[in-house]
Structures are given as structure tokens and as C-alpha cells.
Scaffold this motif. Structure first.
Motif, PDB file in Angstrom:
ATOM      1  N   UNK A  39       0.842  -1.206   0.000  1.00  0.00           N
ATOM      2  CA  UNK A  39       0.000   0.000   0.000  1.00  0.00           C
ATOM      3  C   UNK A  39       0.869   1.245   0.000  1.00  0.00           C
ATOM      4  N   UNK A  40       0.265   2.379  -0.313  1.00  0.00           N
ATOM      5  CA  UNK A  40       1.011   3.637  -0.211  1.00  0.00           C
ATOM      6  C   UNK A  40       1.126   4.051   1.252  1.00  0.00           C
ATOM      7  N   UNK A  41       0.012   3.863   1.975  1.00  0.00           N
ATOM      8  CA  UNK A  41      -0.007   4.219   3.398  1.00  0.00           C
ATOM      9  C   UNK A  41      -0.412   2.989   4.208  1.00  0.00           C
ATOM     10  N   UNK A  42       0.272   2.781   5.335  1.00  0.00           N
ATOM     11  CA  UNK A  42      -0.117   1.670   6.207  1.00  0.00           C
ATOM     12  C   UNK A  42      -0.516   2.225   7.575  1.00  0.00           C
ATOM     13  N   UNK A  43      -1.643   1.704   8.057  1.00  0.00           N
ATOM     14  CA  UNK A  43      -2.101   2.045   9.411  1.00  0.00           C
ATOM     15  C   UNK A  43      -1.569   0.958  10.332  1.00  0.00           C
ATOM     16  N   UNK A  44      -1.052   1.338  11.487  1.00  0.00           N
ATOM     17  CA  UNK A  44      -0.720   0.343  12.506  1.00  0.00           C
ATOM     18  C   UNK A  44      -1.663   0.596  13.680  1.00  0.00           C
ATOM     19  N   UNK A  45      -2.321  -0.475  14.106  1.00  0.00           N
ATOM     20  CA  UNK A  45      -3.303  -0.315  15.191  1.00  0.00           C
ATOM     21  C   UNK A  45      -3.284  -1.553  16.086  1.00  0.00           C
ATOM     22  N   UNK A  46      -3.257  -1.337  17.401  1.00  0.00           N
ATOM     23  CA  UNK A  46      -3.265  -2.480  18.319  1.00  0.00           C
ATOM     24  C   UNK A  46      -4.601  -3.210  18.267  1.00  0.00           C
ATOM     25  N   UNK A  47      -4.518  -4.540  18.292  1.00  0.00           N
ATOM     26  CA  UNK A  47      -5.743  -5.347  18.257  1.00  0.00           C
ATOM     27  C   UNK A  47      -6.598  -5.146  19.503  1.00  0.00           C
ATOM     28  N   UNK A  48      -6.021  -4.530  20.529  1.00  0.00           N
ATOM     29  CA  UNK A  48      -6.722  -4.397  21.807  1.00  0.00           C
ATOM     30  C   UNK A  48      -7.215  -2.962  22.050  1.00  0.00           C
ATOM     31  N   UNK A  49      -7.428  -2.244  20.955  1.00  0.00           N
ATOM     32  CA  UNK A  49      -8.043  -0.904  21.040  1.00  0.00           C
ATOM     33  C   UNK A  49      -9.277  -0.948  20.142  1.00  0.00           C
ATOM     34  N   UNK A 107       1.631   5.575   8.352  1.00  0.00           N
ATOM     35  CA  UNK A 107       2.955   5.872   7.787  1.00  0.00           C
ATOM     36  C   UNK A 107       2.905   5.707   6.271  1.00  0.00           C
ATOM     37  N   UNK A 108       3.721   6.486   5.576  1.00  0.00           N
ATOM     38  CA  UNK A 108       3.987   6.124   4.184  1.00  0.00           C
ATOM     39  C   UNK A 108       4.671   4.775   4.278  1.00  0.00           C
ATOM     40  N   UNK A 109       4.224   3.827   3.478  1.00  0.00           N
ATOM     41  CA  UNK A 109       4.710   2.458   3.670  1.00  0.00           C
ATOM     42  C   UNK A 109       6.237   2.384   3.607  1.00  0.00           C
ATOM     43  N   UNK A 110       6.810   3.090   2.615  1.00  0.00           N
ATOM     44  CA  UNK A 110       8.268   3.045   2.447  1.00  0.00           C
ATOM     45  C   UNK A 110       8.996   3.533   3.695  1.00  0.00           C
ATOM     46  N   UNK A 111       8.457   4.565   4.331  1.00  0.00           N
ATOM     47  CA  UNK A 111       9.114   5.150   5.510  1.00  0.00           C
ATOM     48  C   UNK A 111       9.204   4.129   6.638  1.00  0.00           C
TER      49      UNK A 111
END
Ligand SMILES: Nc1ccn([C@@H]2O[C@H](COP(=O)(O)OP(=O)(O)OP(=O)(O)O)[C@@H](O)[C@H]2O)c(=O)n1
Ligand SMILES: O=C(CO)[C@H](O)[C@H](O)COP(=O)(O)O
Length: 449
Positions: free
Chosen positions: A147-157, A215-219
Motif C-alpha cells: 500500500x502507499x499508506x499503512x495504518x498500525x493499530x493495536x488489536x486491543x483498542x 505511515x507512508x509504507x516506504x518510511x
């Protein structure tokens, strides 16, 4: 978590989204308003959910992401919150090998969509890295794309809303990285080696870092590829990796208080209360008599409307085609009061239950159905009425298997107007409690007001 599925919002690359996301709540972000500017394109977005922890601080044998809330595992609520956001293309979940089958079972049972599973690592950072690798297009036979952008999110939120996801994605596209923050609740202090206060931080100048982050995926992928074993082992902050290895100062976005991370046992109780409150906001009353506006059923409806002044009370119709009610079910109303003024059987309730079963509404949340009758000594003999109504136990046992919580309520109907008002108020109080508490222990009971 908003229980009704969110209407598809604007895509992150749409025009005016950045300004709108910063200024307005999600509900005012109307897709029709967000016309795409020529030359601007929505970024492709995926999400990585680390779900490979053991939840030591929770102090129970089951890892917290699999702990049940209203009988459904916590992680399923988080997945539901992400998958209802139509512009998130793929959701990659990192789980340990030993929980892989359980996770597949959850995906199947709750009909989750767009989910891919990867093996978790021994630390959160390693789990996230595994998720990013799966998206990086260097995996043979992978159905996922970078993807161009990736979201990171905890499974426990579990209570992440579309508006904050949109805000972090939009800000990440512009700045390279972004994360949700909250004001600190307590002051952060630094102890010295001998356990005394060394110094304290000025609370107003610091923030708690929450999730989601984007994040921008590349970053972020390059940051993970470069980072040290020490970072992977002891790091707790993805934004810090983007700063240290990508020289990106992440944009900080104000999040809602509900973004907190379920960590201790009491957090499960808090999460359950939030969910119960959210699914109790709409009650549908189905009456077996419509014409007579002075009838006792309508008085009960009025009292309920007055008592529950923040709750939407809708009247549904079962006959002839039941179209109204179908619409109400489609709108995801989880509470039904079936008022039987004319009859003392379960015909109307049974028709409602059939419609609910067909709709699959109760897959995600328990649906409360209260079948109300009036005890008017003059018209029907008490014993006969009770004999009919006791069948509720059998019906309740049957629909309980489908996550429908059925109870009966018998409201005393005296001739005296004042006494009648009092028993209607008692009846309304029982209805309110049954809906708010969703206590499965009361299923099949015939309560008397
Ligand atoms: N090896 C690990 C450790 C944690 N996580 C995930 O990272 C998120 C946030 O971590 P945390 O709250 O610390 O979870 P746990 O490590 O499970 O909790 P604890 O620290 O109490 O053991 C959780 O969704 C957790 O499952 C992960 O994917 N892989
Ligand atoms: O707080 C965070 C923001 O960066 C992360 O969500 C994460 O929870 C780090 O936590 P832990 O060390 O507990 O796994």
C-alpha cells in the motif's frame, strides 16, 4: 465503537479531506462534499494489527485480545471497526502459531472480511515487522499488495473510529508519519537509581501516544529494516522508529478518550459498558394494536420515551409485509419491545423472532426482545394467561442459541388510573434495565410489574 456500520466516508486522497478531517467530526465528512481534485488520487491503504501478545498485565490465562466481551472476542470488535472503513484494502493481523486456528475460527464465525494472517513475533515490534513484510510484495504467492499508506493499530483498542483513521492517514500522506495522542492523565516523573524523584515532566507539554498510527509504507518499512535488535526487543514506539531511521517528525493528531488500550481486567469491564451503552441507544416498540391511540400500550410507549430521553424509540410494524420492521432491523436496532395488548399468545413475538433470525442481526451483538402482556383480571383468567405465557421458557431457550435474549413482562392492569400509571412506570423501568444490562441470566423469565 459505533455499532451501526459507518456509511462509506471520503477516501483519504479526496480534496478538502485534510482540512475537513482536522476541523470536523466524521459525521460531517460527507462523501458528496469531497470531490476529487484533478491530479489528486486516494492513496491505497492497508492496516497491520499486532495481536500476538500474551496480555500478562491482564492476569488471566487467555491473551486479552481473545477475552470475550458479551461473548465475542475483543479482537473481533477491533476488526469490525477497521473493516467497516471501506477504503482500507487489506487488514493484516499478526497472531502466534498457537492461536492461529482460533483466529481463523473468529474470522469465520463473525464473517470478517479482507483479513490476512501472519505469524506474530516475540515482541510487538517484531509482530508489526512481520505484518509489514507480508505487505511488501516480496512474499511469494501473496495476495497482498504494497500500500502507499499503512495504518498500525493495536488489536486491543476496539473503539477506533473512521474519523481518526482518516485524520492519521491524511496526515501521514502529507508528513510521512502520524499518530493519535491524548493529554496525559497523570504526571510523568523520572525516578533516580535509589528510587527517589529525580525530576518530573511538565504535564501540559507532553502527550500520551496512542494508536492508530499511519505511515507512508516506504518510511516505516525501511525504518524496520534498519532498526537494531535492541529497538525490536525493547522499543514501544513506531513513530520513534520513523524519526530515528527516516528523519520524519510525525504529525500528532488528537484522538478520542475511547482509543485507550485494553490492558488490565478492569478495562474489559469498561469496554463492555461502552458497548452496552452504544447498542442500547435505539429501541423498537412493536404493538399488536395500532388504531386506538388511548390504549394502554401507547401509554407504556410514552413513559418509555420520557424515561429514556436520550434513546431513540421507534414504532415498528409487523403486518402485513413487515416492511417497516425490516428497515429497522437493517438499521441495526438491537432492542425490541413486543407489546401484546390484544392477545396472550406468542404469535407476534414469534414473527419478530423469525425476522431477527433471518436477518443475522445477532451475529455481532446480543439482541434483546421483551414480550409484554397486560394482566387484566376482567378479560382473561389469570391461570389461563400464565399457562400460555410460561411457554416463553421454551422459545427463549431456542433463540438463545442465536444470541437473542428473550424475556417476558407481565404488567398489572388495574382499573384505577393512578395504580395503572404506577405499574406502567414499573414495567418501563424493567424494560430499561433488561435492555441496558443484557443479562443472559434473565433469559426466559416472566417478570411481573
Ligand atoms: N509479541 C507481541 C506482543 C504484543 N503484541 C500486540 O501488541 C499490542 C499492544 O501490546 P500490549 O498491550 O503490550 O499487549 P501484551 O504484550 O499482550 O500485554 P502485556 O504487556 O500486558 O503482556 C497488543 O495487541 C498485543 O497483542 C504483538 O502483536 N506481539
Ligand atoms: O503505546 C503505544 C503507542 O506507541 C503502543 O500502542 C504500544 O502499546 C506499546 O506498548 P507495549 O510496550 O505495551 O507493547
Amino acid at each position: 465503537m459505533e455499532p451501526r456500520p459507518a456509511a462509506p466516508g471520503p477516501c483519504p486522497g479526496d480534496s478538502r479531506v485534510a482540512a475537513a478531517a482536522a476541523a470536523a467530526p466524521a459525521s460531517s465528512l460527507n462523501p458528496a462534499e469531497a470531490r476529487a481534485e484533478p491530479g489528486r488520487r486516494a492513496p491505497s491503504v492497508a492496516a497491520v494489527l499486532p495481536a500476538g501478545g500474551s496480555g500478562e498485565r491482564m492476569g488471566v490465562p487467555t491473551p486479552k485480545q481473545f477475552c470475550p466481551i458479551l461473548e465475542r472476542p475483543l479482537i473481533s470488535y477491533t476488526l469490525q471497526a477497521l473493516e467497516r472503513v471501506s477504503w482500507i484494502k487489506d487488514i493484516v493481523v499478526a497472531v502466534t502459531g498457537e492461536n492461529m486456528e482460533a483466529m481463523k475460527g473468529i474470522i469465520q464465525k463473525y464473517k470478517h472480511q479482507r483479513i490476512s494472517l501472519v505469524e506474530a513475533g516475540v515482541t510487538r515490534h517484531r509482530s508489526i515487522f512481520n505484518g509489514l513484510r507480508a505487505l511488501a510484495e516480496d512474499q511469494p504467492n501473496s495476495k497482498l499488495s504494497k500500500p502507499e499508506v499503512v495504518i498500525i493499530h493495536d488489536a486491543v483498542r476496539p473503539f477506533v473510529e473512521e474519523d481518526v483513521l482518516l485524520k492519521v492517514v491524511t496526515a501521514a500522506k502529507e508528513h510521512g508519519a502520524a499518530g493519535a495522542v491524548r493529554p496525559l492523565v497523570s504526571t510523568v516523573i523520572s525516578p533516580s537509581a535509589d528510587g527517589c524523584l529525580d525530576h518530573s515532566l511538565e504535564r501540559a507539554r507532553h502527550r500520551a501516544s496512542e494508536m492508530p498510527q499511519a505511515f507512508l509504507f516506504g518510511v516505516i518499512y525501511e525504518a524496520y529494516q534498519q532498526c537494531s535488535d535492541y529497538d525490536l526487543e525493547f522499543g514501544t514506539e513506531c513513530l520513534q522508529l520513523a524519526l530515528k531511521y527516516g528523519h520524519i517528525n510525525a504529525k500528532l493528531v488528537e484522538g478520542s478518550p475511547d482509543l485507550w488500550k485494553v490492558t488490565y481486567k478492569r478495562d474489559l469491564y469498561a469496554a463492555e459498558s461502552i458497548i452496552k451503552e452504544r447498542i442500547s441507544q435505539h429501541i423498537c416498540i412493536i404493538m399488536d394494536t395500532k388504531e386506538d391511540k388511548n390504549h394502554v400500550g401507547h401509554h407504556l410507549e410514552e413513559i418509555l420515551k420520557n424515561e429514556l430521553n436520550h434513546v431513540e424509540v421507534t414504532s415498528g410494524a409487523l403486518c402485513p409485509a413487515g416492511r417497516d420492521l425490516k428497515q429497522i432491523i437493517l438499521e441495526q436496532c438491537y432492542n425490541y419491545v413486543c407489546v401484546n395488548v390484544l392477545s396472550s399468545d406468542f404469535e407476534e413475538t414469534q414473527r419478530l423472532l423469525n425476522m431477527l433470525e433471518e436477518s443475522n442481526l445477532s451475529i455481532l451483538y446480543p439482541v434483546v426482545v421483551i414480550s409484554v402482556y397486560f394482566l387484566d383480571y376482567k378479560s382473561v383468567h389469570f391461570d389461563q394467561k400464565m399457562e400460555n405465557l410460561m411457554q416463553i421458557r421454551e422459545y427463549a431457550k431456542e433463540v438463545r442459541k442465536r444470541n437473542i435474549l428473550l424475556c417476558g413482562l407481565l404488567i398489572y392492569y388495574p382499573q384505577d388510573e393512578q395504580k395503572l400509571q404506577a405499574s406502567l412506570r414499573e414495567g418501563a423501568a424493567i424494560i430499561t434495565t433488561l435492555i441496558k444490562e443484557r443479562n443472559s441470566g434473565l433469559v426466559g423469565q416472566l417478570l411481573i410489574a
